[in-house]
Design a protein around this motif. Structure first.
Motif, mmCIF file in Angstrom:
data_model
loop_
_atom_site.group_PDB
_atom_site.id
_atom_site.type_symbol
_atom_site.label_atom_id
_atom_site.label_comp_id
_atom_site.label_asym_id
_atom_site.label_seq_id
_atom_site.Cartn_x
_atom_site.Cartn_y
_atom_site.Cartn_z
ATOM 1 N N THR A 120 0.873 -1.239 -0.285
ATOM 2 C CA THR A 120 -0.519 0.691 -0.146
ATOM 3 C C THR A 120 0.249 0.913 -0.240
ATOM 4 N N GLY A 121 1.859 1.579 1.056
ATOM 5 C CA GLY A 121 2.716 2.275 0.572
ATOM 6 C C GLY A 121 3.555 2.556 -0.328
ATOM 7 N N TYR A 122 4.385 1.809 -0.708
ATOM 8 C CA TYR A 122 4.968 1.779 -1.958
ATOM 9 C C TYR A 122 3.782 2.391 -2.935
ATOM 10 N N PHE A 123 2.976 2.241 -3.411
ATOM 11 C CA PHE A 123 1.981 2.867 -4.365
ATOM 12 C C PHE A 123 1.512 3.786 -4.485
ATOM 13 N N GLU A 124 0.767 4.371 -3.165
ATOM 14 C CA GLU A 124 1.246 5.487 -2.574
ATOM 15 C C GLU A 124 1.946 6.140 -3.282
ATOM 16 N N GLU A 125 3.304 6.183 -3.102
ATOM 17 C CA GLU A 125 4.255 7.056 -2.961
ATOM 18 C C GLU A 125 4.000 7.145 -4.791
ATOM 19 N N HIS A 176 -2.650 1.032 8.849
ATOM 20 C CA HIS A 176 -2.539 -0.456 8.388
ATOM 21 C C HIS A 176 -1.109 -0.682 9.328
ATOM 22 N N HIS A 177 0.261 -0.300 8.369
ATOM 23 C CA HIS A 177 1.358 -1.234 8.997
ATOM 24 C C HIS A 177 2.047 -0.260 9.812
ATOM 25 N N ILE A 178 1.557 -0.172 11.121
ATOM 26 C CA ILE A 178 2.011 0.572 12.058
ATOM 27 C C ILE A 178 1.591 0.133 13.878
ATOM 28 N N ILE A 214 0.662 -0.652 17.668
ATOM 29 C CA ILE A 214 -0.800 -0.388 18.215
ATOM 30 C C ILE A 214 -0.019 0.905 18.828
ATOM 31 N N SER A 215 1.037 1.152 19.872
ATOM 32 C CA SER A 215 1.340 2.911 20.190
ATOM 33 C C SER A 215 1.073 3.699 19.201
ATOM 34 N N GLN A 216 0.917 3.592 18.104
ATOM 35 C CA GLN A 216 0.887 3.946 17.500
ATOM 36 C C GLN A 216 -0.199 4.841 16.620
ATOM 37 N N VAL A 217 -0.970 3.913 17.109
ATOM 38 C CA VAL A 217 -2.485 4.141 16.031
ATOM 39 C C VAL A 217 -3.247 5.166 16.602
ATOM 40 N N ALA A 218 -3.040 5.734 17.485
ATOM 41 C CA ALA A 218 -4.101 6.994 18.208
ATOM 42 C C ALA A 218 -3.797 8.292 17.400
ATOM 43 N N GLU A 219 -2.052 8.633 17.614
ATOM 44 C CA GLU A 219 -1.322 9.503 17.177
ATOM 45 C C GLU A 219 -1.772 9.258 15.522
ATOM 46 N N ASN A 220 -2.254 8.533 14.779
ATOM 47 C CA ASN A 220 -2.374 8.289 13.517
ATOM 48 C C ASN A 220 -3.806 9.104 12.743
ATOM 49 N N ILE A 221 -4.831 8.762 14.538
ATOM 50 C CA ILE A 221 -6.010 9.179 13.305
ATOM 51 C C ILE A 221 -6.289 10.363 12.803
ATOM 52 N N TYR A 232 -7.577 0.253 12.611
ATOM 53 C CA TYR A 232 -5.607 -0.150 12.683
ATOM 54 C C TYR A 232 -6.298 -1.438 12.247
ATOM 55 N N HIS A 233 -5.022 -2.089 12.086
ATOM 56 C CA HIS A 233 -4.994 -2.959 11.138
ATOM 57 C C HIS A 233 -5.949 -4.295 11.590
ATOM 58 N N ASP A 234 -5.717 -4.903 13.245
ATOM 59 C CA ASP A 234 -5.845 -6.079 13.075
ATOM 60 C C ASP A 234 -7.099 -6.010 13.570
#
Length: 363
Positions: free
Chosen positions: A141-146, A168-170, A172-179, A268-270
């Protein structure tokens, strides 16, 4: 050319050839009539696939080509990226298999962007090994975005269940700050649009999951639902998008609930992929939505543990192929419909001179 008269060219990247990639690709193409439906172009190695088809006792004949323009309808086209023999070590990654996974992906993506293939189906890769060799992304996903310079959306789909993930591929500790409210609004809009254009759902209903247990319990277990997710849903609802939630994730994936919606946005992913793979593992397809090009993949990994044992199930890869073709045709039909929606009609004016007036075409 109208998609009704066009045999879709399906590009296939081979992934890590020490995993199950070549096996599921060849098993998906083993039916002699498969090329009646599309034209496959595999970005790989003829010698490698010949070696592996003998292991799996598959009766396949490839049309070896050096450029996509040589691909022929009615044949299994193999674009040779390397002419030498490959050192196959089924069941474990190697520098050689990782490099070919990168080369295959890059060559297929380049062909997709040039319009030499219509859609791209990617076999599983080993993300860790690829990153060790300089690949910058923790997944496709990140590859195609770039490459496409546009944000995509990881979207897992079957006919009966469609789940997108906000992050997606981050860790769990970083999920909240990434929404954020704006990010979720953009993702719901992208999800709404892909359901309309790519899946021909005229007025999609989208369920949005909460981040915290019990969707925060009114702020007792977190405020993201109150401060971020609910306001995003409300603003889009006011604009006419049918978004609902946030729903508690632990009880949402019951048939009586998820079947009431056309798609789900998980945080998030899971949270999204665990129930999806449980409910639809063998037929699930990973689709990168929201991009100008069409890419799908099976919803499983390289499966080193069963590589070479001739037991890999090709169903998810076959679903990925036919999902990509279906999306290509749906998207083409949508574009044609939008172009034809307003057609000029000759109307007499007061001075007797006919004028062209746009009118709604009949649909």
């Amino acid at each position: 050319m109208s998609p009704k008269n066009h045999k879709v060219r399906v590009g296939i990247s081979i992934g890590d050839f020490n995993g199950i990639g070549p096996e599921i690709i060849m098993k998906s193409l083993k039916d002699k009539t498969i090329t009646d439906f599309f034209t496959p172009i595999i970005f790989g190695s003829g010698k490698l696939f010949t070696y592996q088809k003998n292991i799996f006792k598959l009766n396949l004949n490839f049309n070896y080509i050096t450029e996509t323009s040589q691909a022929q309808n009615g044949k299994l086209n193999m674009l040779n990226l390397v002419k030498d023999n490959s050192n196959v070590e089924l069941g474990k990654p190697s520098e050689e298999s990782t490099k070919m996974a990168i080369d295959s992906l890059e060559a297929a993506t380049d062909a997709l962007m040039k319009g030499e293939i219509d859609v791209l189906v990617t076999a599983p890769i080993n993300k860790d090994e690829m990153m060790k060799m300089g690949f910058k992304h923790a997944g496709h996903t990140g590859y195609f975005e770039e490459k496409f310079n546009k944000k995509g959306l990881m979207f897992l789909v079957t006919d009966g269940l469609k789940v997108a993930v906000s992050t997606h591929h981050i860790p769990i500790s970083q999920v909240a700050e990434n929404i954020s409210k704006e990010k979720i609004k953009k993702q719901i809009k992208a999800l709404n649009q892909t359901l309309i254009e790519d899946f021909s759902i005229s007025k999609p209903k989208i369920a949005v999951l909460g981040l915290n247990p019990h969707s925060g319990d009114g702020g007792v277990i977190g405020n993201e639902e109150i401060e971020i997710i609910s306001p995003a849903i409300k603003e889009l609802s006011d604009q006419g998008i049918l978004a609902f939630g946030p729903f508690p994730a632990d009880s949402f994936f019951q048939p009586s609930k998820y079947q009431s919606f056309d798609a789900v946005l998980a945080m998030y992913h899971d949270q999204g992929l665990a129930p999806f793979k449980t409910l639809a593992y063998e037929e699930g397809v990973n689709y990168t939505a929201g991009l100008p090009f069409i890419r799908t993949s099976p919803d499983h990994g390289v499966a080193y543990d069963i590589a070479g044992k001739n037991i890999a199930d090709e169903q998810s890869f076959m679903e990925a192929i036919f999902m990509a073709i279906k999306i290509f045709k749906n998207r083409s039909d949508y574009k044609e419909m939008m172009v034809n929606r307003l057609q000029p009609r000759r109307m007499p004016s007061d001075n007797g001179i006919d004028e062209d007036l746009p009118v709604e075409s009949e649909m």
